[in-house]
Design an enzyme around this catalytic site. Sequence first.
Site, short mmCIF file in Angstrom:
data_model
loop_
_atom_site.label_atom_id
_atom_site.label_comp_id
_atom_site.label_asym_id
_atom_site.label_seq_id
_atom_site.Cartn_x
_atom_site.Cartn_y
_atom_site.Cartn_z
N ALA A 184 -39.86 58.43 90.25
CA ALA A 184 -39.77 57.45 89.17
C ALA A 184 -38.43 56.76 88.97
O ALA A 184 -38.40 55.70 88.34
CB ALA A 184 -40.19 58.12 87.85
N CYS B 76 -40.73 49.63 99.64
CA CYS B 76 -40.01 48.36 99.71
C CYS B 76 -39.50 48.16 101.14
O CYS B 76 -38.33 47.86 101.36
CB CYS B 76 -38.86 48.30 98.70
SG CYS B 76 -37.64 49.62 98.87
N PRO C 250 -35.19 54.39 89.33
CA PRO C 250 -34.43 54.47 88.08
C PRO C 250 -35.24 54.24 86.81
O PRO C 250 -34.70 54.37 85.72
CB PRO C 250 -33.38 53.37 88.25
CG PRO C 250 -34.08 52.35 89.09
CD PRO C 250 -34.93 53.12 90.06
N GLY C 251 -36.51 53.83 86.93
CA GLY C 251 -37.33 53.73 85.74
C GLY C 251 -38.06 52.42 85.54
O GLY C 251 -38.79 52.26 84.55
N GLU D 298 -38.46 62.77 88.91
CA GLU D 298 -37.48 62.36 89.91
C GLU D 298 -36.80 63.61 90.48
O GLU D 298 -36.32 64.45 89.72
CB GLU D 298 -36.44 61.43 89.29
CG GLU D 298 -35.27 61.08 90.19
CD GLU D 298 -35.71 60.47 91.52
OE1 GLU D 298 -35.15 60.86 92.56
OE2 GLU D 298 -36.60 59.58 91.51
#
Length: 443
Positions: free
Chosen positions: A107, A228, A109-110, A130
């Site tokens: 998760a 990504c 950085p949020g 995390e």
Amino acid sequence: MTELPQAFLSQMAAQLKGEMAAFLRTYDEPYQRGLRVNPWKRPTLLPEDCGERVPWEENGHYLALTSTAGADVLHEAGAWYLQEPSAMAPAGLLDVQPGERVLDLCAAPGGKTTQLAAALRGEGLLVSNEIHPKRARILSGNVERLGIANALVLNEYPKQLAERFPEWFDKILVDAPCSGEGMFRKEEAAVTDWSEETVEMCARRQQEILHSAAQMLRGGGRLVYSTCTFSPQENEGAVSAFLHAHPEFYVEEVSAPWFAPGRPDWVEDPAPGLEHTFRLWPHHLRGEGHYAAVLRKRGKGVSEQPEEKSGRFPTEFLEFQKASGAALPCGKPLLFGSTLYQMPEGTPELCGLKVLRAGLELGQLLRGRFEPAHAWALWLKDAKSVAGFPSDSEEIRRYLAGETISGAQTGWTLVRVDGLTLGWAKGSAGQLKNHYPKALRRG
């Protein structure tokens, strides 16, 4: 920017063929920035350089590259989250509904966690995990800043969570650690850290994480896998390997007309349905490179977990709440040492877990008195005593610097900026003593 690795360029040329020139031209263009409005706060003012909406996220806007929205005081008040536009796609594909049990497994950085929380609308339970302690603390800080009350923040290995929560979650997001090829335009470190060995290492790790996620999803539940990167080994290849190992899952067809289809022809022995996964190409849309797959688990099985036992509100807290008129979200009190939380409804037993945040932190019990937490202030919208100031005022500048400001209010007071709660102060004799956290103060 740093010169792109030759092995990466050769791989992309072999895959993209006639599109390679258009793809390469994106590296001569600035990367895309984005801002996602926090629907819990609903600010009336957005930065002037906040542009048109991101098509796949109702609260998302494109943001000018030169924007200073991250330094704006309304950012500190949780009015918005800065998030790259393509990164807004996976959480939307999960299609979270209020009342569900949702896991964000990787998760930090949020960004996606705060997006999932917005979809829950304060109902249900969000577990944000995390594995890296430092990143988990950043995650916890963003959960606090955006005023999220119904989230647990954990610092655990996926395998350990899988042993603890078999077939328990309705929805799971796996935004997997990856080689980061899609971030080459945005982050120079992504280029310098890349290697073919990194791609292979990430692909192995992704299978381990997906296996744990599969164990935790209930029958009939939805899992979204995202990266990504452009690498087929980490995208279609990872999903294909997972589906071959887990026949209880299949690719679910969902409509997302903004994105290009996955490429089963880029992997060996492709599992059925890879053409219904999604690739986000920077030469096809306004965003960086991403991949996402929506997976559904067959069956109807679901397990139950014993719930964390509720305590009682201490007398000191009840006295404070009566005097302040501060509201509470739905949930139950939980005392961790001297720290009091309002834990979300349905919170499972927490014993044995590394918990950074057990719902909404209400405050500390200190020698017979109660001192409210900054997190509670950021969730609150009103109280009996409020001091409001414009964002460009001298009072807000002084408050952010940790200084005392003038005010006729008495007792614990919510400090507001442009109508949004920023933190606590304590009024006495015409002064508001500053209680803005020292770690957040601006010099």
